[in-house]
Design an enzyme around this catalytic site. Structure first.
Site, mmCIF file in Angstrom:
data_model
loop_
_atom_site.group_PDB
_atom_site.id
_atom_site.type_symbol
_atom_site.label_atom_id
_atom_site.label_comp_id
_atom_site.label_asym_id
_atom_site.label_seq_id
_atom_site.Cartn_x
_atom_site.Cartn_y
_atom_site.Cartn_z
ATOM 1 N N PHE A 20 0.833 -1.206 0.000
ATOM 2 C CA PHE A 20 0.000 0.000 0.000
ATOM 3 C C PHE A 20 0.866 1.255 0.000
ATOM 4 C CE2 PHE A 20 -2.194 3.396 2.331
ATOM 5 C CZ PHE A 20 -3.319 3.559 1.527
ATOM 6 N N SER A 30 21.803 -18.636 -33.395
ATOM 7 C CA SER A 30 21.206 -19.811 -32.766
ATOM 8 C C SER A 30 22.311 -20.784 -32.368
ATOM 9 C CB SER A 30 20.231 -20.486 -33.733
ATOM 10 O OG SER A 30 20.908 -20.842 -34.925
ATOM 11 N N TYR A 55 15.055 -13.880 -17.341
ATOM 12 C CA TYR A 55 16.339 -14.319 -16.800
ATOM 13 C C TYR A 55 17.439 -13.872 -17.759
ATOM 14 C CZ TYR A 55 14.642 -17.364 -13.033
ATOM 15 O OH TYR A 55 14.091 -17.855 -11.871
ATOM 16 N N LYS A 90 18.246 -24.001 -20.127
ATOM 17 C CA LYS A 90 17.708 -23.369 -21.335
ATOM 18 C C LYS A 90 16.219 -23.122 -21.106
ATOM 19 C CE LYS A 90 17.640 -23.891 -26.354
ATOM 20 N NZ LYS A 90 16.217 -23.592 -26.542
ATOM 21 N N GLU A 93 24.053 -23.713 -18.063
ATOM 22 C CA GLU A 93 22.867 -22.937 -17.693
ATOM 23 C C GLU A 93 21.626 -23.668 -18.188
ATOM 24 O OE1 GLU A 93 25.086 -18.630 -18.433
ATOM 25 O OE2 GLU A 93 23.691 -19.449 -19.904
ATOM 26 N N CYS A 136 -23.805 -24.512 -24.496
ATOM 27 C CA CYS A 136 -25.206 -24.647 -24.096
ATOM 28 C C CYS A 136 -25.817 -23.259 -23.990
ATOM 29 C CB CYS A 136 -25.292 -25.376 -22.750
ATOM 30 S SG CYS A 136 -26.949 -25.367 -22.030
ATOM 31 N N LYS A 185 28.486 -23.620 -22.306
ATOM 32 C CA LYS A 185 29.318 -22.575 -22.914
ATOM 33 C C LYS A 185 30.742 -22.650 -22.351
ATOM 34 C CE LYS A 185 25.411 -19.321 -22.724
ATOM 35 N NZ LYS A 185 24.940 -18.050 -22.106
ATOM 36 N N CYS A 232 -26.797 -30.733 -23.865
ATOM 37 C CA CYS A 232 -25.995 -30.375 -22.692
ATOM 38 C C CYS A 232 -25.999 -31.522 -21.688
ATOM 39 C CB CYS A 232 -26.552 -29.105 -22.050
ATOM 40 S SG CYS A 232 -25.708 -28.639 -20.520
ATOM 41 N N CYS A 237 -29.316 -23.628 -16.784
ATOM 42 C CA CYS A 237 -28.311 -24.690 -16.703
ATOM 43 C C CYS A 237 -27.527 -24.520 -15.393
ATOM 44 C CB CYS A 237 -27.386 -24.606 -17.905
ATOM 45 S SG CYS A 237 -26.196 -25.953 -18.010
ATOM 46 N N LYS A 240 19.145 -30.743 -25.487
ATOM 47 C CA LYS A 240 17.686 -30.667 -25.365
ATOM 48 C C LYS A 240 17.153 -31.919 -24.691
ATOM 49 C CE LYS A 240 15.530 -27.777 -27.241
ATOM 50 N NZ LYS A 240 15.282 -27.413 -28.635
ATOM 51 N N ASP A 274 12.386 -21.788 -21.599
ATOM 52 C CA ASP A 274 11.482 -21.837 -22.743
ATOM 53 C C ASP A 274 10.671 -20.548 -22.805
ATOM 54 O OD1 ASP A 274 10.353 -22.909 -24.973
ATOM 55 O OD2 ASP A 274 8.924 -24.173 -23.917
ATOM 56 N N CYS A 304 -28.113 -30.087 -18.459
ATOM 57 C CA CYS A 304 -29.532 -29.684 -18.464
ATOM 58 C C CYS A 304 -30.322 -30.245 -19.646
ATOM 59 C CB CYS A 304 -29.658 -28.161 -18.433
ATOM 60 S SG CYS A 304 -29.106 -27.337 -19.955
#
Length: 667
Positions: A33, A81, A222, A114, A112, A423, A287, A405, A429, A311, A116, A408
């Protein structure tokens, strides 16, 4: 007394310090606050004295910038890449190539995780964050600086010794799993298709044009790389430690390894431990630590010779499809769920998997009794990827999606162009009725925290509540006679319902439960129209003219207010005393240059957000209207303005002015 510039500097320094303590040192020196109050003070000062606003102001964290487009930026250092491998044998081959490339000289690796997400590059000049750019094609990316500034763990300024005049850090922007779950819950709640996985959600979020929406999604990043023309560090390890000390969010999961065997140990450890992290990972990056050795090894045409990505294979399992059940949501969406023979997968026991809709059942050609392959991979909810046809028997019948449904019995509807069945019996319902009430009381809506789904179910079963408006008719005598309802809990419920009458209009509109109107859309509609009557009276074209409101949302709003029962629902909320209009901010007069003049605003503007532009017109004596008519003086046209408004203005002889012409009028 401090001058406005001194006040702005003081608040900026103080808030940046509190942010650093909270996000880097996990220390809360002030309450949320108190922090928010200081932030509001700074925002107000920056509005009055924009010339003193600093590029590292924490107000950038809350977003608000509207981008018409993202300019393309050439990377100073190409974002290449990495080569990939899925086996330890190939990793050993990589290690052998490194050894030969360095002529048997001693070397060490930094390993490290990897992550996603989305690769981002952040440029700093004189310690200030100047640009945030996506990877793009590796040579050029999109300038999304306004969105990057909303990442609370990304320093807007960097202080200390030995800081290059210009440098760049790279990292993986991501949507935390908690944010992804909350976003999908809201999308499900308003009847929209769920997002497939956090990576796709992150990619879409970082490319949003409204940075205010990006800020509300609590993105993170990160940082894993430092680049500069100056040779600041000798090793990658030194750069990681320096970035952490300067306030960057460096994942503590990295490790220095002396041999490839230690690399293998790291890979095996994180194969299971990675599932405990707040985001998805799909591998390991290995690396060379020494920058001199990196230069010696060099690059191929596509990737560096000093790094490689290992991977992990997508986690998968095979299990029996025992049945399909169908869930009915608040908006009537009917979602098929596969009930599976329990099977361990990625650290949990999976019993159910999402099938999404009838199209997916047909695409997979699912049959009860099939053996199916399920995966988690980048998904939060396990999904069926395929059927093991080699184990299928001839007596299995094709699954037919129900045409009524399951709750119902009402005939299901499937709109043209949509994948979901729903529905239409929203007033009769049971799961839709209870779902709407549960939606109404949630924190983002009316925030009646003394109620919950179990209590709502009791009220529904007893016939006390069949509509959210019924909550305001509850009496002490109705509740005290119910089983397990004591005097204190009854008073808490009634006090919570009464307190909800002070909830702002934007939350009320979200609580009302119009299909496709989530919290963000509700905020845009209330900001634009100001009250429920103006929204109810707006036609399709008027609604579409609101920024980021498409035809599907607009049509849903029109249809909602056309129904007599919904009109009665709103009338009951009004009678109960719920807030159905937005409180106007106190307007500070700037002059009377626009006195007696009327304006309609359409499009996106360079120097103003639409609400700021509206306030600017009113502060100079003008009035903003919602629609074009013969009485209108000016159509203020920005980029991407509505063609219907322009056509109508031209036909009626209304003067169309640009943003620059408007600024000349108020000088």
């Amino acid at each position: 007394m401090m001058s406005p510039q001194e006040q702005i500097n003081n608040l900026t320094e103080k808030l940046n310090y509190y942010n650093h303590q909270y996000y880097q040192n996990s220390v809360s020196e002030v309450t949320d606050f108190e922090f928010d109050q200081l932030l509001v003070q700074l925002q107000e000062l920056e509005k009055q004295f924009p010339q003193f606003s600093r590029p590292d102001s924490p107000t950038h964290r809350v977003g608000g910038t509207i981008s018409k487009e993202f300019p393309s930026v050439t990377h100073i250092y190409p974002m290449l890449s990495l080569g990939n491998t899925y086996s330890e044998e190939e990793l050993s081959d990589f290690d052998e190539r490194v050894r030969k490339g360095l002529n048997n000289e001693a070397y060490e690796y930094i390993c490290e995780l990897k992550f996603d997400g989305v690769a981002l590059s952040m440029r700093y000049e004189n310690g200030i964050l100047e640009k945030g750019v996506t990877r793009g094609d590796g040579v050029r990316g999109d300038d999304i600086t306004a969105n990057v500034r909303t990442i609370r763990t990304m320093p807007l300024s960097v202080r200390g010794n030995n800081i290059p005049v210009k440098f760049e850090v790279r990292g993986e922007g991501f949507m935390p799993l908690s944010s992804f779950d909350a976003l999908n819950k809201e999308r499900e709640d308003i009847g929209e298709a769920l997002l497939a996985n956090p990576r796709n959600a992150a990619s879409g979020t970082f490319k949003m044009q409204d940075s205010g929406v990006v800020a509300r999604r609590k993105m993170d990043c990160y940082v894993y790389s430092f680049l500069s023309d100056d040779e600041v560090f000798e090793t990658h390890e030194e750069s990681l430690i320096w970035m952490k000390e300067r306030g960057f969010n460096v994942s503590p999961t990295w490790k220095k390894c002396q041999t490839v065997e230690e690399v293998f140990e790291y890979i095996r450890y994180w194969d299971t431990e990675r599932h405990k992290l707040p985001l998805n990972t799909d591998g390991i990056v290995i690396k060379i630590n020494s920058f001199d050795q990196r230069r010696e090894l060099g690059f191929t045409a596509k990737s560096p010779r000093w790094a490689i990505a290992y991977k992990y294979k997508a986690e998968a399992a095979t299990t029996l499809l025992e049945s399909i059940s169908y869930q009915v949501g608040r908006t009537g969406n009917v979602t098929p769920v596969a009930n599976l023979k329990p099977v361990p997968l990625a650290g949990t026991v999976v019993k159910r998997a999402s099938v999404h809709n009838a199209n997916e059942i047909e695409r997979l050609d699912l049959r009860i009794g099939d053996w199916v392959f399920i995966e988690k991979g980048g998904e939060i909810i396990p999904k069926i990827t395929s059927v093991d046809l080699s184990r299928r028997t001839s007596d299995l019948e094709t699954i037919i999606f129900p045409d009524t449904c399951p709750e119902c019995g009402t005939g299901l509807i499937r709109k043209e162009g949509e994948a979901n069945h729903y529905c239409p019996n929203e007033k009769g319902c049971p799961p839709q009725i209870k779902g709407k009430i549960e939606h109404f009381i949630q924190r983002k809506a009316m925030n009646i925290d003394s109620l919950g789904s179990e209590t709502i179910n009791v009220f529904y079963q007893k016939g006390l509540v069949k509509n959210p408006a019924d909550l305001y008719d509850l009496q002490y005598d109705d509740l005290i006679v119910l089983d397990r309802f004591k005097e204190k809990s009854v008073k808490n419920i009634l006090e919570g319902v009464e307190k909800s009458k002070t909830i702002p209009f934007k939350q009320v509109l979200f609580a009302i439960g119009i299909r496709y109107v989530g919290a963000t859309v509700a905020e845009k509609l209330t900001s634009y129209f100001k009250n429920i009557d103006a929204i109810a009276a707006a036609d399709l074209q008027a609604l579409i003219s609101v920024p980021e409101i498409g035809e599907r949302i607009a049509q849903s709003v029109v249809e909602f207010f056309q129904e007599t029962e919904n009109q009665e629902y709103i009338a009951r909320l009004r009678q109960a005393g719920v807030q159905l209009e937005q409180e106007d901010e106190e307007l500070v007069s700037e002059g009377n240059a626009l006195e007696g003049k009327t304006f309609v605003i359409s499009g996106v503007f360079q120097n103003f957000e639409r609400d700021d532009l509206k306030r600017k017109i009113e502060a100079n004596g003008g009035k903003v209207l919602s629609g074009v008519s013969g009485k209108l003086n000016y159509l203020l046209a920005g980029d991407g303005m509505g063609p219907a408004k322009l056509e109508k203005a031209t036909k009626l002889g209304v003067q169309v002015i640009s943003e620059d012409e408007f600024l000349e009028m108020i000088k």
